[in-house]
Design an enzyme around this catalytic site. Structure first.
Site, short mmCIF file in Angstrom:
data_model
loop_
_atom_site.label_atom_id
_atom_site.label_comp_id
_atom_site.label_asym_id
_atom_site.label_seq_id
_atom_site.Cartn_x
_atom_site.Cartn_y
_atom_site.Cartn_z
N ASP A 1 0.83 -1.20 0.00
CA ASP A 1 0.00 0.00 0.00
C ASP A 1 0.88 1.26 0.00
OD1 ASP A 1 -2.02 -1.75 0.13
OD2 ASP A 1 -2.77 -1.16 2.12
N TYR B 1 2.23 1.98 -3.42
CA TYR B 1 1.14 2.47 -4.25
C TYR B 1 0.87 3.95 -3.93
CZ TYR B 1 -3.60 3.05 -6.05
OH TYR B 1 -4.71 3.51 -6.72
N ASP B 2 0.79 4.24 -2.61
CA ASP B 2 0.54 5.62 -2.18
C ASP B 2 1.61 6.56 -2.71
OD1 ASP B 2 -1.65 4.75 -0.85
OD2 ASP B 2 -0.71 4.74 1.14
N SER C 1 -35.01 -7.56 -16.42
CA SER C 1 -34.84 -8.27 -15.14
C SER C 1 -35.10 -9.76 -15.40
CB SER C 1 -35.76 -7.69 -14.08
OG SER C 1 -37.08 -7.84 -14.48
N GLU D 1 -23.76 -17.55 -11.71
CA GLU D 1 -23.09 -16.39 -11.10
C GLU D 1 -23.86 -15.96 -9.87
OE1 GLU D 1 -23.31 -13.22 -13.94
OE2 GLU D 1 -22.83 -14.57 -15.58
N LYS E 1 -26.15 -13.63 -7.69
CA LYS E 1 -27.12 -12.58 -8.00
C LYS E 1 -26.89 -11.49 -6.96
CE LYS E 1 -32.06 -11.72 -8.67
NZ LYS E 1 -31.99 -10.49 -7.96
N ASP F 1 -26.92 -8.36 -4.65
CA ASP F 1 -28.00 -7.52 -4.14
C ASP F 1 -27.51 -6.08 -4.05
OD1 ASP F 1 -30.44 -6.89 -3.21
OD2 ASP F 1 -30.23 -7.85 -1.25
N GLU G 1 -23.17 -4.41 -11.36
CA GLU G 1 -23.89 -4.13 -10.13
C GLU G 1 -22.97 -3.37 -9.19
OE1 GLU G 1 -26.94 -5.47 -10.52
OE2 GLU G 1 -27.85 -5.59 -8.52
N TYR H 1 -19.19 -4.94 -9.70
CA TYR H 1 -18.92 -6.20 -10.39
C TYR H 1 -19.64 -6.16 -11.74
CZ TYR H 1 -17.01 -8.02 -6.07
OH TYR H 1 -16.24 -8.21 -4.96
N LYS I 1 -33.38 -17.95 -6.33
CA LYS I 1 -33.35 -17.12 -5.12
C LYS I 1 -33.07 -17.98 -3.89
CE LYS I 1 -35.60 -13.34 -5.07
NZ LYS I 1 -35.23 -11.92 -4.96
N CYS J 1 -26.37 9.00 30.93
CA CYS J 1 -25.41 8.08 30.30
C CYS J 1 -25.33 6.77 31.10
CB CYS J 1 -24.04 8.74 30.25
SG CYS J 1 -22.73 7.62 29.73
N CYS K 1 -21.54 6.88 32.76
CA CYS K 1 -21.09 7.85 33.78
C CYS K 1 -22.25 8.54 34.49
CB CYS K 1 -20.17 8.87 33.15
SG CYS K 1 -21.01 9.96 31.99
N CYS L 1 -23.46 11.39 25.08
CA CYS L 1 -22.90 11.74 26.38
C CYS L 1 -21.74 12.69 26.07
CB CYS L 1 -22.37 10.49 27.08
SG CYS L 1 -21.31 10.88 28.47
N CYS M 1 -16.08 10.48 30.65
CA CYS M 1 -16.95 9.29 30.72
C CYS M 1 -16.10 8.02 30.49
CB CYS M 1 -18.03 9.41 29.64
SG CYS M 1 -18.97 7.89 29.42
S1 IVH Z 1 -28.21 -10.98 -15.68
C1 IVH Z 1 -29.81 -10.25 -19.69
N1 IVH Z 1 -26.54 -11.41 -13.71
O1 IVH Z 1 -30.69 -9.07 -10.58
C2 IVH Z 1 -29.15 -10.00 -18.40
N2 IVH Z 1 -28.39 -9.99 -13.28
O2 IVH Z 1 -33.92 -9.53 -11.85
C3 IVH Z 1 -30.08 -10.07 -17.27
N3 IVH Z 1 -28.43 -9.07 -11.02
O3 IVH Z 1 -31.79 -6.23 -11.28
C4 IVH Z 1 -29.47 -9.85 -15.93
N4 IVH Z 1 -26.59 -10.05 -10.31
O4 IVH Z 1 -29.49 -6.39 -12.41
C5 IVH Z 1 -27.67 -10.78 -14.08
N5 IVH Z 1 -24.96 -11.90 -12.11
C6 IVH Z 1 -26.07 -11.26 -12.48
C7 IVH Z 1 -26.79 -10.42 -11.60
C8 IVH Z 1 -27.95 -9.80 -12.05
C9 IVH Z 1 -27.57 -9.25 -9.98
C10 IVH Z 1 -29.63 -8.23 -10.93
C11 IVH Z 1 -30.09 -7.60 -12.19
C12 IVH Z 1 -31.58 -7.42 -11.94
C13 IVH Z 1 -31.89 -8.56 -11.09
C14 IVH Z 1 -32.57 -9.64 -11.86
#
Ligand code: IVH
Length: 691
Positions: free
Chosen positions: A34, A37-38, A83, A123, A125, A127, A187, A237, A334, A428, A431, A446, A451
């Site tokens: 680091d 790099y700095d 989606s 992959e 998903k 959040d 994302e 990502y 899910k 507090c 204290c 506080c 304290c």
């Molecule tokens: S693929 C055609 N891959 O999850 C491409 N979506 O309802 C369609 N999401 O809001 C999406 N990780 O943005 C894909 N590895 C991933 C994802 C991903 C998160 C999100 C996506 C969407 C929701 C899917």
């Protein structure tokens, strides 16, 4: 007004920094420390400060630029940002597959798959928040939110602040040249460990904390002020090529790896290093992997609400098309939510190092995905009021990874009328002093500097930042309770005899602790600055300050306005630094730390220079010329250079290696240095030459 050499050095530094960013963020295998790099970043910042004409928007120093916006402009996506359909069981996965198999031409030779076996990519998903990134000739030109899938909002300025997001691709000199036009979907999220730190920082500053990483990421991205976004630990990502001026890959697997070679981070592996992104040739193995990952979701570094299963072959995906805004060629598996309902027995308030009270829910123990949960975060008192959480309520509790579980909210329908509202404490818990609730702030505090709880937390924080081994919360409590340490600086006058009075301390333990306290005097200035516990000044901001100011004394003398003018420092932090130094007990602490020998300045400077014949001579063979007014007498700077083996001469010639530029530089030396292409440095850059 700059020489060819400087221009080349700037380009070289940018390439190197981009390369190290890639090693660090994308490949997770840094090649430099680091500190190294700095140093590169410092040199680049210094050069760009001296030659503002050399600044470009794609420079790694320019991630935060631009002012707060009035609002966000709408932008149309080049293709719908779709989606996904959901699957919640193994069965669902097979149902999805049967449905799409029927749509593919029966005659295999007509299928885009040809004779190749089908394959699936799985992959995480993520959040987080979907973003759409547009690159023209490798330059990031636009970044947008998903919006309604057709039209999003232009959040380019905020996205630029994300360290892992490439501003220019490829980020490594040997990466493939991207298509002239490329749109990437990804994302934006906050890693679980960063989320915890962020909330802790906000809580200490008396600001509202976030309920979960996703909210934190969303709140940070849609900030009108990019400087606020820059202070938030956002990560990106990438997972999808939305469109490109010419096709670059034929499969999703290749798309992910292509994105990676361009410099985009793709899903990080699990904590133990196992890859999360996998490719399978049978649906059975896909379903097995989904079940396995469901069990191992605590190993993820971020919140993921499931996995996405995609047909690997992109032509097949294309041929399958979409229905109701959802592509048929992919499905979201899910995970069952990691939540449970339980009863809130009581609320405990603890005092942090800045005096802010934090509420914790004490619960009837319950099991969430195999882990017993009996305490959960309630964020702050505003959250309790907002959700109208009461003692005796059934509450929904969620956990992710190893981070402390949090209360999502009460189950209002389960109330029987016996629930009691939660009162903020008036005194507090540590204290007993009255609690104050500053007008317009979320925090209950506080404000008693003596304290004990605050003293313990301050000491614990100091020890943590300065890496004092053997000094955790428990020892901090003992030291404060015994009256041995009131403020962290008291650590440096502790004696072995004193430590031996503490329970559990024998010879060895006392000696070890004294040794680690002593070794903390060797930590660099930025760390010491962070350890002081100035509100809003954590390790990142301390680094920024240590780059801009050579010493703690210089920082103390700087006005709020000048502080706020430093890139990365906002008015609130500037104000907090200023007021910290106005307090007598803080100044006393600084003096004690100085006496203890802690580093209160960056690198050696003329003041501390004792010409040494025996020490290393890092400037040996280099000739310097000085022009303009420096921060200290020119003789001192000259002595400093000479002590390190350099020579200082009165006029610029072809033998000069560097021209050191102060304020109001003389025209002759400057012009001559320019003609001769001699690099020019400011005073700070001079001192970093020997680092
Ligand atoms: S693929 C055609 N891959 O999850 C491409 N979506 O309802 C369609 N999401 O809001 C999406 N990780 O943005 C894909 N590895 C991933 C994802 C991903 C998160 C999100 C996506 C969407 C929701 C899917």
């Amino acid at each position: 007004m700059y020489s060819q050499i400087i221009q080349e050095r700037v380009a070289q530094l940018r390439n190197e920094i981009n390369f190290h960013n890639y090693r660090y963020f994308v490949l997770d295998s840094p090649l430099v420390s680091d500190g190294e790099y700095d140093q590169l970043m410092d040199e680049l910042r210094t050069l760009e400060a001296t030659y503002p004409e050399l600044r470009t928007l794609d420079s790694p120093t320019q991630r935060v630029s631009g002012e707060a916006a009035e609002g966000f402009t709408k932008v149309e996506h080049p293709a719908p940002i779709l989606s996904l359909d959901k699957a919640t069981s193994r069965e669902d996965i097979f149902v999805w597959h049967t449905r799409i198999s029927k749509l593919l031409p029966e005659d295999a030779s007509l299928s885009p798959l040809g004779n190749r076996a089908p394959a699936y990519v799985v992959e995480p998903k993520f959040d987080g928040l979907t973003v759409v990134l547009h690159y023209e000739n490798g330059q990031l030109v636009l970044g947008a939110t998903r919006g309604d899938g057709q039209i999003g909002e232009d959040i380019t300025t905020n996205l630029r602040t994300i360290n892992t997001l490439p501003l220019r691709i490829p980020v490594t000199p040997d990466g493939p040249q991207p298509p002239a036009y490329l749109v990437v979907r990804g994302e934006v999220l906050i890693l679980l460990k960063d989320f915890e730190q962020l909330n802790a920082r906000l809580a200490e500053a008396g600001q509202p904390t976030f309920a979960n990483p996703r909210n934190a990421a969303a709140g940070s991205l849609r900030q009108l002020d990019p400087r606020v976004t820059a202070e938030r630990p956002l990560t990106l990502y990438a997972y999808h090529i939305v469109t490109a001026s010419h096709p670059v890959v034929a499969s999703q697997w290749d798309a992910l790896h292509y994105l990676k070679t361009l410099g985009f981070p793709i899903a990080a592996p699990l904590k133990n290093g196992d890859e999360v992104i996998r490719r399978f040739e049978t649906l059975d193995s896909v379903a097995d992997y989904c079940a396995e990952m469901n069990e191992r979701r605590d190993m993820l570094l971020y919140e993921a609400d499931g996995l996405v299963i995609k047909i690997d072959d992109l032509a097949t995906q294309e041929a399958l098309g979409a229905v109701g805004g959802r592509p048929r060629g992919a499905v979201a598996y899910k995970f069952p939510p990691q939540e449970a309902t339980t009863t809130l027995n009581d609320v405990e308030f603890s005092v942090g190092r800045t005096g802010v009270l934090t509420p914790t829910a004490l619960l009837v123990p319950t099991s969430i995905a195999g882990v017993t949960v009996s305490r959960a975060s309630l964020h702050n008192f505003d959250f309790i009021k907002e959700r109208d959480i009461r003692i005796g309520d059934r509450v929904l509790v969620r956990r992710a990874g190893d981070v402390i579980p949090y209360v999502v909210g009460p189950i209002v329908d389960a109330r029987d009328g016996s629930e009691q509202s939660i009162q903020a404490p008036t005194v507090c818990p540590s204290c007993g002093d009255p609690i104050v609730h500053p007008e317009g702030e979320v925090a209950y505090m506080c404000i008693n500097a003596a304290c004990p709880a605050q003293r313990v937390q301050k000491l614990n924080y100091f020890a943590h930042v300065l890496d004092i081994e053997g000094l955790g919360e428990r020892t901090a409590e003992q030291l404060v309770a015994q009256g041995l340490v009131a403020v962290p600086a008291d650590l440096y006058t502790l004696t072995k005899a004193e430590l031996l009075t503490l329970e559990g301390f024998a010879d060895k333990k006392a000696e070890n602790l004294l040794a680690s306290i002593a070794s903390s005097t060797g930590r660099d200035f930025a760390r010491v600055l962070a350890a002081l516990g100035i509100r809003g000044v954590g390790t990142t901001i301390a680094q920024v300050l240590a780059t801009a100011f050579p010493s703690l004394d210089a920082l103390a003398l700087t006005s709020t306005e000048s502080l706020a003018a430093v890139e990365g420092i906002g008015p609130i932090i500037a104000e907090s630094i200023q007021s910290w130094f106005t307090r007598a007990h803080n100044r006393e602490m600084v003096e004690k730390l100085r006496q203890a020998g802690l580093r209160l300045r960056v690198a050696p400077t003329p003041e501390s220079a004792v010409p040494s014949q025996t020490g290393p001579l890092p400037l040996k063979g280099l000739n310097f010329v000085i022009t303009g007014t420096l921060s200290r007498p020119r003789d001192e700077v000259k002595a400093w250079i000479e002590a390190r083996g350099g020579k200082v001469t009165g006029s610029v010639s072809s033998k000069t290696h560097y021209l050191i530029i102060g304020e109001n530089p003389g025209g002759n030396k400057y012009n001559r240095a320019q003609q001769l292409n001699i690099p020019m440095l400011d005073e700070t850059a001079l001192y970093t030459l020997t680092k």
